[in-house]
Scaffold this motif. Sequence first.
Motif, PDB file in Angstrom:
ATOM      1  N   LYS A 194      -7.315   5.699  11.420  1.00  0.00           N
ATOM      2  CA  LYS A 194      -6.070   5.932  11.639  1.00  0.00           C
ATOM      3  C   LYS A 194      -5.484   7.354  11.482  1.00  0.00           C
ATOM      4  O   LYS A 194      -5.542   7.747  10.193  1.00  0.00           O
TER       5      LYS A 194
ATOM      6  N   VAL B 163      -9.595   2.703   8.197  1.00  0.00           N
ATOM      7  CA  VAL B 163      -9.033   1.198   8.253  1.00  0.00           C
ATOM      8  C   VAL B 163      -9.955   0.071   8.749  1.00  0.00           C
ATOM      9  O   VAL B 163      -9.616  -1.128   8.507  1.00  0.00           O
ATOM     10  N   GLU B 164     -11.236   0.533   9.173  1.00  0.00           N
ATOM     11  CA  GLU B 164     -12.216  -0.587   9.363  1.00  0.00           C
ATOM     12  C   GLU B 164     -13.581  -0.288   9.452  1.00  0.00           C
ATOM     13  O   GLU B 164     -13.758   0.937   9.588  1.00  0.00           O
TER      14      GLU B 164
ATOM     15  N   VAL C  95     -12.669   1.241   3.297  1.00  0.00           N
ATOM     16  CA  VAL C  95     -11.524   1.089   3.915  1.00  0.00           C
ATOM     17  C   VAL C  95     -10.412   1.838   2.739  1.00  0.00           C
ATOM     18  O   VAL C  95     -10.498   1.493   1.471  1.00  0.00           O
TER      19      VAL C  95
END
Length: 80
Positions: A55, A35-36, A16
């Motif tokens: 993202k 982001v994940e 991340v």
Amino acid sequence: SPESILKEIQALRFKVGDKVEANAAEGGWKVGTIVELMYRSEFMPPGFVAPYQIKLEDGTLIYAPADDNACVREAPSTAA
């Protein structure tokens, strides 16, 4: 099991916050940020988990269906 999920996460190439280039298919390669990890959505096939949610710089959220260079790769360094 929680142990197998932890091993899968540890085996991923990116973490991340890492800057990457994602293959956005018709849009070509786009710069974004992880982001994940082990991302899951209700719209995915049963049992499918994407290694990364990304993202893009324009704010769009996408996912990489596999942890390989055809889907996601390290972003080029901007350092001189």
